[in-house]
Enzyme design. Structure first.
Site, PDB file in Angstrom:
ATOM      1  N   HIS A 109       0.842  -1.205   0.000  1.00 52.07           N
ATOM      2  CA  HIS A 109       0.000   0.000   0.000  1.00 52.07           C
ATOM      3  C   HIS A 109       0.869   1.244   0.000  1.00 52.07           C
ATOM      4  CE1 HIS A 109       0.732  -0.774   4.273  1.00 52.07           C
ATOM      5  NE2 HIS A 109       0.295   0.430   4.571  1.00 52.07           N
ATOM      6  N   HIS A 111       1.293   3.899   2.041  1.00 53.72           N
ATOM      7  CA  HIS A 111       1.858   4.599   3.203  1.00 53.72           C
ATOM      8  C   HIS A 111       3.383   4.603   3.136  1.00 53.72           C
ATOM      9  CE1 HIS A 111      -2.072   3.747   5.638  1.00 53.72           C
ATOM     10  NE2 HIS A 111      -2.213   4.727   4.762  1.00 53.72           N
ATOM     11  N   ASP A 113       5.744   4.370   5.191  1.00 54.74           N
ATOM     12  CA  ASP A 113       6.549   3.380   5.919  1.00 54.74           C
ATOM     13  C   ASP A 113       6.531   2.018   5.220  1.00 54.74           C
ATOM     14  OD1 ASP A 113       3.812   3.097   6.680  1.00 54.74           O
ATOM     15  OD2 ASP A 113       4.382   1.994   8.469  1.00 54.74           O
ATOM     16  N   HIS A 114       5.871   1.936   4.064  1.00 56.41           N
ATOM     17  CA  HIS A 114       5.900   0.722   3.239  1.00 56.41           C
ATOM     18  C   HIS A 114       6.401   1.005   1.833  1.00 56.41           C
ATOM     19  CE1 HIS A 114       3.621  -1.954   6.042  1.00 56.41           C
ATOM     20  NE2 HIS A 114       3.301  -0.769   6.534  1.00 56.41           N
ATOM     21  N   HIS A 166      -7.606  -1.102   5.093  1.00 55.19           N
ATOM     22  CA  HIS A 166      -6.557  -0.234   5.647  1.00 55.19           C
ATOM     23  C   HIS A 166      -6.333   0.936   4.701  1.00 55.19           C
ATOM     24  CE1 HIS A 166      -3.124   0.776   8.124  1.00 55.19           C
ATOM     25  NE2 HIS A 166      -2.355   0.820   7.042  1.00 55.19           N
ATOM     26  N   ASP A 190      -0.211  -4.282   6.058  1.00 50.16           N
ATOM     27  CA  ASP A 190      -0.934  -3.805   7.242  1.00 50.16           C
ATOM     28  C   ASP A 190      -2.356  -4.355   7.311  1.00 50.16           C
ATOM     29  OD1 ASP A 190       1.245  -2.459   8.145  1.00 50.16           O
ATOM     30  OD2 ASP A 190       0.443  -0.442   7.847  1.00 50.16           O
ATOM     31  N   HIS A 228       4.698  -5.389  10.413  1.00 48.96           N
ATOM     32  CA  HIS A 228       5.177  -4.758  11.649  1.00 48.96           C
ATOM     33  C   HIS A 228       5.429  -5.802  12.733  1.00 48.96           C
ATOM     34  CE1 HIS A 228       4.322  -0.456  10.706  1.00 48.96           C
ATOM     35  NE2 HIS A 228       3.402  -0.985   9.901  1.00 48.96           N
TER      36      HIS A 228
END
Length: 322
Positions: A109, A111, A113-114, A166, A190, A228
């Site tokens: 996705h 975001h 942090d990905h 998400h 996520d 995570h």
């Protein structure tokens, strides 16, 4: 002093999320996270172990403060696929250590942090393809994917599964175990964590329930590689809503031993997750009676299961904030 209502909290959260995903402030926040994590965890937040099958290697890479990126390697062809490479420096170091060629990036996705490493890695490896959902605004996307599309790299056969909730375009990736005669591997981003699930930022509880049910349809021996390291916190919450669950208690003891030594906790299996992950157990009478919104057999009432999932998610958020 009056405590803010849940509606007020949701409104503030919506504003923060919009700023993170739709403005340059989100990228600046990600860069700040990256600098802090590199300083605090120069060797990564956890010690991880790769899994080696018959010609296939899965290498977890600890990045940021609690994220995982992954390299999926065809060890014979020396070709690699990166999943959610948020720290390009850490992922590149692993590529060089393994002596492989990066040919594809799979992004679950949008975001940061990905997806934050997509630019640097795709520029460094000029033939590298960047895969993801066209609905999600993946940075530097070159090859859009739809539900059930398959990415082939050497002997690696990786199927994209649409799992919105998400984010609108969230995908998970299923590495088929048949070509190497081993367990399949689910890279869940996520959507699903060890004993947990992601927040529903861009969908409804019904949407997220449908996505989790997609995962429930996979084989018990499927290995779960989440985005995570949330295991200890998630199992703590699972103990609040289902305190008599012995499978959860056994897993918690193992996870606590792992975390005392800063060892990673992935992978688990989907069979394990079915036994203790409350977000995959909305059909269970024990959870319905403890938390649930109403009577009746949940397997015949998708609405009731969705309401239970939504309530579990709210309770989890409150549990985390304490």
């Amino acid at each position: 002093m009056t405590c803010p209502s849940s509606q007020e909290q949701d409104s503030k959260h919506d504003v923060r999320y919009s700023l993170y995903t739709r403005t340059w402030l989100g990228y600046l926040f990600y860069r700040q996270q990256l600098r802090r994590a590199r300083n605090r965890y120069p060797k990564g937040h956890s010690r991880t172990q790769p899994r080696l099958f018959n010609g296939v290697k899965v290498l977890p890479i600890p990045v940021l403060s609690d994220n995982y990126s992954y390299l999926i390697i065809d060890t014979q062809a020396r070709l690699a696929v990166a999943v959610d490479p948020s720290d390009p420096q850490a992922v590149q170091a692993s590529i060089e250590k393994e002596g492989v060629t990066l040919v594809a990036i799979l992004c679950t996705h949008k975001h940061w942090d990905h997806s934050g490493g997509n630019r640097d890695l795709s520029r460094r490896h000029q033939d590298c393809r960047v895969y993801g959902s066209p609905q999600d605004g993946i940075p530097y996307l070159t090859h859009p994917l739809c539900h059930q599309d398959v990415v082939s790299v050497g002997r690696l056969q990786i199927r994209a599964l649409a799992t919105p909730g998400h984010t609108q375009g969230h995908l998970v990736y299923l590495l088929d175990g048949e070509p190497y005669k081993g367990p399949s591997c689910l890279f869940s981003g996520d959507l699903l964590f060890l004993s947990g699930c992601g927040r529903t930022f861009e969908g409804t509880a019904e949407t997220m329930l449908s996505s989790l049910d997609t995962v429930l349809g996979l084989e018990d021996d499927t290995l779960l590689w989440p985005g995570h390291e949330y295991a200890e916190e998630n199992l703590g919450f699972a103990g609040v809503v289902e305190p008599e669950n012995l499978a959860r208690e056994r897993k918690m003891q193992w996870v606590q031993r792992q975390r005392m030594e800063r060892k990673g906790t992935c992978p688990s299996t989907l069979g394990e997750e079915r036994s203790y992950n409350p977000f995959l157990r909305t059909h269970c009478l024990v959870l319905q009676e403890t938390v649930g919104p109403g009577p009746g057999p949940a397997e015949d009432d998708g609405c009731s299961r969705a309401q239970l999932l939504e309530k579990l998610r709210r309770l989890k958020d409150l549990h985390k904030s304490k």
